[in-house]
Every structure is written in C-alpha cells, then in structure tokens.
Enzyme design. Structure first.
Site, PDB file in Angstrom:
ATOM      1  N   HIS A   1     -38.689   6.109  14.484  1.00 22.29           N
ATOM      2  CA  HIS A   1     -37.783   4.959  15.218  1.00 22.29           C
ATOM      3  C   HIS A   1     -36.447   4.566  14.534  1.00 22.29           C
ATOM      4  O   HIS A   1     -36.426   4.580  13.543  1.00 22.29           O
ATOM      5  CB  HIS A   1     -38.733   3.995  15.633  1.00 22.29           C
TER       6      HIS A   1
ATOM      7  N   HIS B   1     -43.599   8.684  10.136  1.00 22.53           N
ATOM      8  CA  HIS B   1     -45.103   8.223  10.250  1.00 22.53           C
ATOM      9  C   HIS B   1     -45.796   9.010  11.041  1.00 22.53           C
ATOM     10  O   HIS B   1     -45.238   9.501  12.149  1.00 22.53           O
ATOM     11  CB  HIS B   1     -45.063   6.572  10.185  1.00 22.53           C
TER      12      HIS B   1
ATOM     13  N   ARG C   1     -39.625  12.313  18.295  1.00 21.35           N
ATOM     14  CA  ARG C   1     -40.757  12.809  17.864  1.00 21.35           C
ATOM     15  C   ARG C   1     -40.116  14.212  17.201  1.00 21.35           C
ATOM     16  O   ARG C   1     -39.434  15.043  17.767  1.00 21.35           O
ATOM     17  CB  ARG C   1     -41.752  13.492  18.887  1.00 21.35           C
TER      18      ARG C   1
END
Length: 330
Positions: free
Chosen positions: A107, A185, A205
């Site tokens: 992010h 993550h 992603r």
C-alpha cells in the site's frame, strides 16, 4: 438487544453495534466460510471480508436501524467522531478469513496516494490473528538482502522468482503484526484475523500466485506502482505489547502510531469506558462479554464490533473477556 443511537441533552451517545458489509465471490477468490464460524451471515461460500466499521462507498456498515455510518457521523458530528477528528473518517475495521493465499500486495503512504489516486488516503494497517491452522503463514516483508532492483527483475520473471523474494512468517492466535505503508505482505490460507487500517481502498497487487479464473484470466496487477512504493528494507517482528493493570482488568498496548492506536483490554469483572472527547473508539470482542449503560445493555459475541462515540454515556464492559480497541492517532 440491538443498541440504538440515542441523543441525550448533553449529546452523550450510547455504543453502536454495527452490521457489516461483505466482500465475497470474485472479489475474494481466496475466501471461504471462516467468517460464518464467528456468527456472520455470509452472502457467499467464498466470503473473504466483513467490513465491520466502514464508510467506503458501497461497503458501508450500518446501525441497527439501517443507517449508514456516514449518515450517523453527519447527524451527530463531533459528539460522535471527536473534536480532533476531521470530517474525513480516518479508519476502517474489518475481519478477514482466508482459505487460500491472498495476493502479494503493498500500500502507498498518504503522499503517494494523494498524488496518484485522486487525493485518497494511503494505507497503514495492522493484523491481529484470531485463529490459524497448524503451519499457517503470512508474507511479512521482503527477505533481507533483496534490493528493489532484484525485486523488479523477479516481477518480470514471475512465479518462483517472486516467491524467492518473500519473507514468510508462521503465525498463531494472538499474534499482532504492524504493516506500515510500503511493506509487502500477504495473508496465508487457514487464517482468520481482525484488521485495522486507514480508511482507504488503495491496494497495489504485484503477484497473485499465478491464479486464474474460470476463463483463464488472472486478476489485474499493479507492478509499477507497487514497486514505486515498496520499502525493501522494512524488516519487522510481531508486536510484543506492553501490559499495565487498570481498574477492572488490564490493558496491553501494541501500536501507537500516527495512523492509529491498537490495544487489547482484558476485562475481569467491570471496566468503565468513559468518554474520549477528542476521538471515537472501535471495539472488537474476542470473547463473549456485556456492554452496559444507563437504560440499556448489549451482549457481545466473539467477533462482534462496536462503535464507541467520543461523547459516550456512562458505559462499562462486564464479564471475563478480551476485547480489541483502536482509535485514530496516538
């Protein structure tokens, strides 16, 4: 009993038991029936997320009368959100249950998201592991020694090259992991957790385990943006927590950051909550307990989440239980 928002003469409000929105089906191909074990009325056998406290458009949580959290915040203003919380609601609390690996993702921070995602917030988050099957793992950062250039080359090659860059960590119930913006993550299968995050839907992603749908298509990847914001030197451990006794039990502090504070409260008997005029609080029960206030009460089951307004009427947690509590800022 379903708690309803009641306006007092002094604008003190009662706890609000929230009904979640869900992400499921094609949105969460890694999901399953894990949330049903927490008593959630999941809409699909592949339900991955229940957004328990949310103002995301189309995924808003609601009170017992069907009003969205946004509607409640607009009606009650500072008495609900707090004097130091702006009109942009800062947090999102969700439960996630995974049968399979989630995509490898990262992010952005507020600055990058503001410039590249139409002024949206970035996303810093934290995971609290509620249950984990034996051998369950998460991806938590990039392996030491892997540079940004090496990660970029691995993304071009795909498959095993990307997997070799990932730092995998075994997890167990009770573990707490802080995931700042920029940290790569991925949640592993066989895990159910609570996630507290900034109120943002921005996710990059860059690898999805070579997964394809019934038509042979993979999900959209965001490799360039993902690499832009990845911090390969972020190597963190699970949060240890610091516990101090208090009236009615004890409190364990796990995270105090600009984005949010996260604590676990252990209740033995009765713990008064009090008002926090500067900010609201979000509560997630880990085991059954009761909320009691003047003129009302609610029994909480494990996994039930509650919005505690800033100007809260006299309220107490009662029983022998653990709850997670979070709020914006330090």
């Amino acid at each position: 009993m379903t708690a309803k928002v009641k306006e007092r003469e002094d604008m003190q409000l009662v706890p609000i038991l929230m009904t979640p929105a869900y992400r499921y089906g094609a949105m969460t191909p890694w999901g399953g029936a894990g949330l049903a074990k927490l008593g959630k009325k999941i809409p699909d056998p592949r339900t991955g997320e229940s957004l328990e406290i949310s103002v995301l458009p189309g995924l808003e949580s609601r009170d017992g009368e069907g009003r969205t959290l946004t509607e409640l915040l607009e009606r009650f203003g500072e008495a609900m959100r707090g004097t130091k919380v702006g009109r942009t609601f800062p947090l999102l609390l969700k439960l996630i249950a995974a049968d399979d690996m989630l995509s490898v993702q990262v992010h952005p921070d507020d600055a990058y998201a503001g410039l590249n995602e139409g002024g949206k917030l970035g996303k810093t988050e934290a995971w609290v592991i509620l249950s984990a099957e034996p051998g369950a793992q998460i991806v938590y950062g990039i392996r030491e020694g892997v540079t940004r250039q090496a990660l970029a080359a691995a993304c071009e090659s795909g498959g095993e090259a990307v997997r070799a860059c990932l730092n995998r960590v075994p997890v167990k119930p009770g573990d707490v992991y802080f995931i700042p913006a920029g940290m790569v993550h991925a949640l592993g299968g066989g895990i159910t957790l609570m996630e507290i995050q900034q109120s943002s839907d921005v996710t990059y992603r860059f690898y999805d385990w070579d997964r394809v749908d019934e038509s042979g298509r993979g999900r959209e990847l965001h490799v360039k943006k993902g690499l832009d914001v990845t911090k390969t030197d972020l190597h963190l451990a699970a949060c240890a927590g610091e516990t101090t006794p208090c009236e009615g039990g004890s409190k364990t502090v796990y995270i105090r950051e600009d984005a949010f504070t996260l604590e676990r409260w252990h209740v033995e008997g009765s713990m008064k909550l009090g008002s926090t005029p500067e900010h609201f609080r979000l509560l997630c029960a880990l085991s059954p307990c009761s909320l009691v206030w003047d003129g009302g009460a609610a029994h909480l089951t494990a996994g039930q989440c509650v919005f505690l307004p800033a100007q809260l009427a006299d309220t107490a947690l009662e029983g022998a239980a653990d709850v997670l509590v979070c709020w914006p800022g330090k």
